[in-house]
Design an enzyme around this catalytic site. Structure first.
Site, short mmCIF file in Angstrom:
data_model
loop_
_atom_site.label_atom_id
_atom_site.label_comp_id
_atom_site.label_asym_id
_atom_site.label_seq_id
_atom_site.Cartn_x
_atom_site.Cartn_y
_atom_site.Cartn_z
N ARG A 171 -53.12 -68.72 -44.30
CA ARG A 171 -54.26 -67.79 -44.47
C ARG A 171 -53.85 -66.29 -44.55
O ARG A 171 -54.59 -65.30 -44.35
CB ARG A 171 -55.06 -68.03 -43.27
CG ARG A 171 -54.84 -67.55 -41.99
CD ARG A 171 -55.79 -67.60 -40.84
NE ARG A 171 -55.12 -67.44 -39.51
CZ ARG A 171 -55.91 -67.18 -38.68
NH1 ARG A 171 -57.24 -66.86 -38.55
NH2 ARG A 171 -55.34 -67.09 -37.13
N ASP A 203 -59.28 -73.37 -43.59
CA ASP A 203 -60.07 -72.73 -44.77
C ASP A 203 -59.55 -71.38 -45.11
O ASP A 203 -59.87 -70.92 -45.90
CB ASP A 203 -61.46 -72.50 -44.07
CG ASP A 203 -61.49 -71.61 -42.73
OD1 ASP A 203 -60.47 -70.95 -42.47
OD2 ASP A 203 -62.61 -71.80 -42.19
N GLY A 204 -58.24 -71.03 -44.31
CA GLY A 204 -57.84 -69.77 -44.99
C GLY A 204 -58.29 -68.64 -44.53
O GLY A 204 -57.82 -67.57 -44.97
N ARG A 261 -52.17 -56.36 -42.42
CA ARG A 261 -50.79 -56.24 -41.44
C ARG A 261 -49.84 -55.59 -42.50
O ARG A 261 -49.51 -55.74 -43.42
CB ARG A 261 -50.30 -57.50 -40.88
CG ARG A 261 -51.54 -58.30 -40.42
CD ARG A 261 -50.85 -59.48 -39.42
NE ARG A 261 -50.24 -60.47 -40.23
CZ ARG A 261 -49.63 -61.54 -39.69
NH1 ARG A 261 -49.67 -61.87 -38.72
NH2 ARG A 261 -49.16 -62.55 -40.36
N ARG A 268 -39.41 -64.88 -41.07
CA ARG A 268 -39.41 -65.45 -39.86
C ARG A 268 -38.00 -66.38 -39.62
O ARG A 268 -37.35 -66.68 -40.55
CB ARG A 268 -40.73 -66.11 -39.37
CG ARG A 268 -41.77 -65.48 -39.66
CD ARG A 268 -42.90 -66.31 -40.51
NE ARG A 268 -43.94 -65.37 -40.78
CZ ARG A 268 -45.01 -65.01 -40.11
NH1 ARG A 268 -44.94 -65.89 -38.98
NH2 ARG A 268 -46.02 -64.67 -40.31
N ASP A 360 -41.73 -70.25 -35.82
CA ASP A 360 -42.32 -69.77 -37.09
C ASP A 360 -43.11 -68.40 -36.68
O ASP A 360 -43.52 -67.58 -37.64
CB ASP A 360 -43.37 -70.60 -37.66
CG ASP A 360 -44.37 -70.96 -36.81
OD1 ASP A 360 -44.12 -71.60 -35.71
OD2 ASP A 360 -45.62 -70.72 -36.96
#
Length: 608
Positions: A171, A203-204, A261, A268, A360
């Site tokens: 997402r 649903d993202g 962000r 990662r 992750d």
């Protein structure tokens, strides 16, 4: 591969500092242990293990650009293999580091909730751009940013110690990368912007509740001096999103939101693991991705040579020496290990518990990343976990974070080893460096927190034990500790007066235990030769008065869900100055009220 074993050497120090060794650690030892070097490599290796360049926000010569004038430079898409398909159907994405996708979240009259001017200035973005009528549309993804190039990253990861295969940005959609006037590379990413091929059955989308928490904690952690991803802005979508917050079969509609962000990279550990796990055909991608990461984010490793003298003995003879100048990947792994160790030492210093330390969720830049069910310690409890999913085993509880960091670095190292970029000795050496770095940094942090000039294992260990027994508030106690005077003439009955606000409801026996500790502490202060006033200033510069307690977040969330964003903005301003007294803001330093211990406030799930 996964086993309960003796603690990794990094936790030997932590056990000394915190007498809670009864909490069994999950440690990682993929190969035969190597001995710690008898030399002193720290001095020479520090030059290649500095964190990302610190941002300077001087006022005079700032560049202030409009959104249309940002200097985009999309190296990730340009230099790495991508997904040939362009649909957003959930599927396995092979032989690719990313998939090209565009934001697709439905939007209806989006509103700007909160923004960070300091992040805007890092990007050379004029803060006046936040006032644009179309700003909420641009940062909800409803309107494209001129020059952007959006994608979702492919990665895998270990979740709660078990390999989960492909995960990826389910997402989160990166809008692109830009270079600022200092040639720093920054990536802008929308979280909650819609489905991607990595969304699986989700649903993202994201809700206002979790987005406020992520935005505020990103900025609060930065202001505490801890490496982290940042947050530029947060907008509502004007649409409702269904979420089963407690996983109890009772979903409810919540306001949707999207947070932007910002980081120099969102790579990662799992970005490398996924390709190493897929076998021979993808192993070359591990090398390609490592070369890309070193080139753009660790360029000093490209220019190392023998004159750097970064060669260390593993204690097994000359033939087993680790020469970091002859293998940039080994030097890189050591730097990632040390950045990670330093990061987690800083978390422990302020009482921060991430809550979901899956591989992750581990940044190769040593950043705090992915704010989900996080929590700061209130009452000191080493077994504290803010994540309801983590309750059965408390794998990610506060006391276990240093060990989990080591385990995760080991898994990252195994990915590089599988791709034949490093050997066993180099991996083991990196893990040893993790241990040494954590010990060094954590001991230095705790020494500063108690205002001493040298580390005192027994004194600090007893202090933490007393704090755990009496459930003392972690933040408020250390802030009050600076009021203790070195004066030996203070009567015994008055020794605890400066700590009275933190030592609540303790009986006679516990008062005696605390009095005994304060006497020894006072004697240590007297021998330091530092004045009470100087020590207080120093201690208050490392012991925050304000932390982002979960109940403060919830108060702001409750108001925001009713359309009032002022408390979110006010809370941001307080958290931007955590070490200052801020007269008039004392209520933000109060202990949690009774309602703060209800489910969904003090502890949360991963549902957002």
């Amino acid at each position: 591969m996964y086993k309960r074993a003796q603690r990794h050497p990094c936790l030997l120090a932590y056990c000394f500092l915190s007498p809670f060794a009864a909490f069994t650690a999950i440690t990682f030892s993929p190969f035969t242990s190597t001995k710690m070097s008898t030399g002193s490599p720290a001095a020479s290796i520090d030059s290649v293990t500095d964190g990302p360049e610190k941002q300077s926000l001087g006022d005079n010569s700032r560049v202030k650009l409009k959104l249309e004038d940002l200097n985009w430079n999309h190296s990730f898409v340009r230099e790495l293999p991508g997904d040939p398909l362009t649909d957003i159907v959930s599927r396995e994405v092979l032989h690719a580091c990313y998939s090209r996708v565009s934001p697709s979240a439905e939007v209806e009259n989006p509103q700007l909730v909160v923004w960070s001017e300091s992040v805007a200035l890092i990007l050379d973005l004029d803060p006046k751009e936040f006032e644009r009528p179309d700003f909420p549309y641009l940062f909800s993804g409803a309107s494209p940013l001129k020059g952007g190039l959006s994608y979702a990253q492919c990665y895998g990861g270990h979740q709660f110690g078990v390999w989960a295969d492909q995960l990826g940005d389910g997402r989160a959609i990166t809008l692109g990368e830009l270079l600022n006037s200092k040639s720093q590379r920054w990536e802008l990413q929308l979280k909650g912007a819609g489905k991607t091929p990595y969304s699986r059955f989700a649903d993202g989308l994201a809700v206002l509740r979790s987005s406020i928490r992520e935005f505020l904690c990103s900025e609060a952690i930065h202001s505490l001096g801890i490496p982290t991803t940042r947050a530029l802005c947060l907008v509502t979508t004007g649409k409702l999103v269904s979420r089963d917050m407690f996983y109890d079969g009772n979903p409810k509609d919540e306001p949707g939101a999207i947070v932007c962000r910002v980081a120099q990279s969102f790579l990662r550990f799992g970005s490398f693991q996924i390709h190493a796990k897929r076998g021979k055909e993808d192993l070359e991608i591990v090398r390609t991705l490592a070369d890309y990461t070193i080139k753009h984010h660790f360029p000093h490793l490209e220019s190392m040579n023998k004159s750097n003298s970064l060669s260390f003995s593993t204690g097994e003879g000359d033939s087993d020496a680790v020469d970091l100048t002859s293998n940039k990947y080994a030097a890189w792994l050591v730097e990632v290990a040390e950045r990670t160790a330093s990061l987690i030492a800083k978390w422990q210093g302020v009482g921060f518990t991430h809550g979901v330390l899956n591989t992750d969720n581990m940044s190769v830049l040593g950043l705090t990343i992915d704010y989900g069910p996080f929590g700061f310690l209130d009452a000191f409890d080493p077994s504290f976990t803010p994540n309801t999913t983590d309750l059965p085993g408390r794998r990610y509880c506060f006391a276990e974070q240093p060990d989990i960091g080591s385990w995760n670095v080991g898994q990252f190292g195994l990915a590089l080893s599988t791709a034949q970029l490093i050997d066993k000795k180099e991996l083991n050496y990196a893990l040893e460096r993790y241990g040494s770095k954590f010990m060094d940094d954590y001991q230095a942090i705790m020494t500063k927190k108690v205002g001493l000039t040298r580390y005192n294992k027994e004194l600090i260990g007893e202090l933490l034990n007393n704090m755990a027994v009496d459930k003392v508030d972690y933040t408020n106690f250390f802030r009050l500790l600076s009021n203790i005077k070195a004066d030996s003439n203070v009567p015994n009955k008055e020794l605890l007066v400066p700590l009275k606000a933190a030592l609540l409801d303790i009986g006679r026996e516990r008062k005696e235990a605390w009095t005994s500790w304060v006497k020894r502490y006072r004697a240590e202060l007297s021998s330091s030769g530092i004045s009470d006033e100087e020590r207080k200033v120093s201690m208050n510069s490392v012991n925050p008065k304000y932390i982002l307690r979960n109940y403060l977040c919830q108060s702001a969330i409750d108001m925001a869900e009713q359309g009032d964003f002022e408390e979110v903005r006010r809370l941001l301003k307080v958290m931007e100055r955590p070490f200052d007294d801020q007269p008039g803001m004392e209520r933000y330093a109060r202990l949690p009220p009774a309602w703060a211990y209800r489910p969904g406030v003090c502890m949360l799930s991963c549902s957002s």
